[in-house]
Design an enzyme around this catalytic site. Structure first.
Site, PDB file in Angstrom:
ATOM      1  N   GLU A 116     -17.953  -0.729  -5.326  1.00 27.71           N
ATOM      2  CA  GLU A 116     -17.500  -1.388  -4.092  1.00 27.71           C
ATOM      3  C   GLU A 116     -17.457  -0.418  -2.913  1.00 27.71           C
ATOM      4  OE1 GLU A 116     -17.639  -4.373  -4.264  1.00 27.71           O
ATOM      5  OE2 GLU A 116     -16.949  -5.092  -6.208  1.00 27.71           O
ATOM      6  N   HIS A 139      -8.522  -1.878  -3.190  1.00 26.32           N
ATOM      7  CA  HIS A 139      -8.921  -3.159  -3.777  1.00 26.32           C
ATOM      8  C   HIS A 139      -8.257  -3.294  -5.140  1.00 26.32           C
ATOM      9  CE1 HIS A 139     -11.223  -6.429  -5.412  1.00 26.32           C
ATOM     10  NE2 HIS A 139     -11.811  -5.662  -6.309  1.00 26.32           N
ATOM     11  N   HIS A 141      -6.741  -6.451  -8.368  1.00 28.91           N
ATOM     12  CA  HIS A 141      -6.787  -7.806  -8.931  1.00 28.91           C
ATOM     13  C   HIS A 141      -5.374  -8.263  -9.305  1.00 28.91           C
ATOM     14  CE1 HIS A 141     -11.040  -6.549 -10.665  1.00 28.91           C
ATOM     15  NE2 HIS A 141     -11.055  -6.668  -9.352  1.00 28.91           N
ATOM     16  N   GLU A 169      10.614 -11.820   4.385  1.00 23.31           N
ATOM     17  CA  GLU A 169      10.035 -10.666   5.073  1.00 23.31           C
ATOM     18  C   GLU A 169       8.513 -10.709   5.229  1.00 23.31           C
ATOM     19  OE1 GLU A 169      11.842  -6.953   3.844  1.00 23.31           O
ATOM     20  OE2 GLU A 169      13.485  -7.673   5.091  1.00 23.31           O
ATOM     21  N   HIS A 210     -11.264 -13.395  -7.208  1.00 21.58           N
ATOM     22  CA  HIS A 210     -11.588 -12.029  -7.617  1.00 21.58           C
ATOM     23  C   HIS A 210     -10.400 -11.095  -7.396  1.00 21.58           C
ATOM     24  CE1 HIS A 210     -14.580  -8.461  -7.683  1.00 21.58           C
ATOM     25  NE2 HIS A 210     -13.342  -8.014  -7.715  1.00 21.58           N
TER      26      HIS A 210
HETATM   27  O1  2HA Z   1     -14.611  -1.705  -9.610  1.00 21.48           O
HETATM   28  O2  2HA Z   1     -12.862  -4.252  -9.081  1.00 21.48           O
HETATM   29  O3  2HA Z   1     -14.767  -5.406  -7.700  1.00 21.48           O
HETATM   30  C1  2HA Z   1     -14.271  -2.849 -10.278  1.00 21.48           C
HETATM   31  C2  2HA Z   1     -13.988  -3.931  -9.329  1.00 21.48           C
HETATM   32  C3  2HA Z   1     -15.138  -4.561  -8.690  1.00 21.48           C
HETATM   33 ZN    ZN Z   2     -12.658  -6.127  -8.136  1.00 24.06          ZN
END
Ligand code: 2HA
Ligand code: ZN
Length: 272
Positions: A116, A139, A141, A169, A210
């Site tokens: 990414e 990033h 999940h 908040e 995602h």
């Molecule tokens: O690197 O989260 O979006 C693994 C991820 C890809």
């Molecule tokens: Zn990811």
């Protein structure tokens, strides 16, 4: 030259990845972080004139040419960063022509930066254009944020509004709201470009079904943004199937934003 393993930025990457793993947000190789370093802080630990390898980028990163980033590696597990930072992390400098990354340290077993990295670098460029002090793109999940994607409309105004309603908040922490991208193929320049476009307007961008991107001047800011969305999403997932008896009204959200003096998305509220 000081020992790189004692550098505060390596320490911060180790602690943050371990924390996010323990929160259950970054299973397997899920998630990635990039932190921009000052040249003088990197120079205390590394010979900046001796790149180990040159890694092609596949897009034009001219606006960040010469900038140095510490970045999680592709296929690497957040779970393992703390025990072996030199294999799981890398420090790269963007080449003067903006077309490659010069590896200065890390990815010891021949690895490379996160898949990414286009989304990260393009997001850095976009954030720097609106906030020259931005340093972090993150990033992840997070579980409830992801769950909410399946049962809530993926509309920026509606999603932000719901999140703001879930904890008092929220509107103070992310008054700029949450940007949303539809489901897209990840690891591509296209999703990077789309993310960066949203990042001009939002510090938080959801990748439908995602995960989420957060940006900030510090690791705490980027992490804190994602953490607050995740908390709100958790409250939503715990309550959305139950009759709603109470809520924070739009006038109260406005009162909060005005009291704390934040520049909020007025168009995301329904005020008469
Ligand atoms: O690197 O989260 O979006 C693994 C991820 C890809
Ligand atoms: Zn990811």
């Amino acid at each position: 030259m000081k020992d790189i393993l004692t550098a505060p930025f390596v320490e911060e990457m180790r602690k943050t990845t371990a924390n996010m793993y323990r929160l259950g947000w970054d299973e397997r190789n899920g998630g990635n972080i990039s932190l921009m370093l000052e040249e003088r802080e990197a120079a205390e630990y590394l010979d900046l004139n001796d790149p180990v390898r040159i890694l092609p980028l596949g897009f034009d990163a001219m606006p960040v040419a010469g900038r140095i980033f510490i970045v999680t590696g592709t296929g690497r597990y957040f779970k393992n960063v703390d025990a072996d930072p030199e294999t799981n992390l890398g420090i790269v400098r963007i080449s003067q022509d903006g077309r490659a990354a010069e590896l200065l340290w890390g990815y010891r077993d021949g690895g490379t930066f996160t898949s990414e990295f286009p989304a990260h670098l393009m997001s850095h460029m976009a954030r720097l254009s609106v906030d020259p002090l931005n340093r972090v793109i993150m990033h992840s999940h997070p579980t409830c944020t992801l769950a909410m994607n399946y049962v809530h409309e993926l509309d920026e105004k509606k999603l932000t509004h719901t999140l703001w309603e879930m904890c008092t908040e929220c509107i103070v922490v992310f008054p700029d709201g949450v940007g949303v991208l539809p489901w897209m193929l990840c690891g591509t320049n296209s999703i990077g470009e789309a993310t960066a476009e949203k990042m001009k307007e939002f510090r938080l961008v959801i990748w439908a079904m995602h995960g989420i991107y957060g940006a900030g001047r510090t690791m705490d800011e980027a992490f804190g943004l994602i953490e607050t969305v995740e908390k709100a999403a958790q409250v939503y997932m715990l309550t959305s199937h139950l009759p709603r008896i109470n809520t924070i009204r739009d006038e109260q959200l406005k009162e909060l934003a005005e009291h704390f003096g934040v520049n909020y998305r007025r168009d995301f509220l329904n005020l008469s």
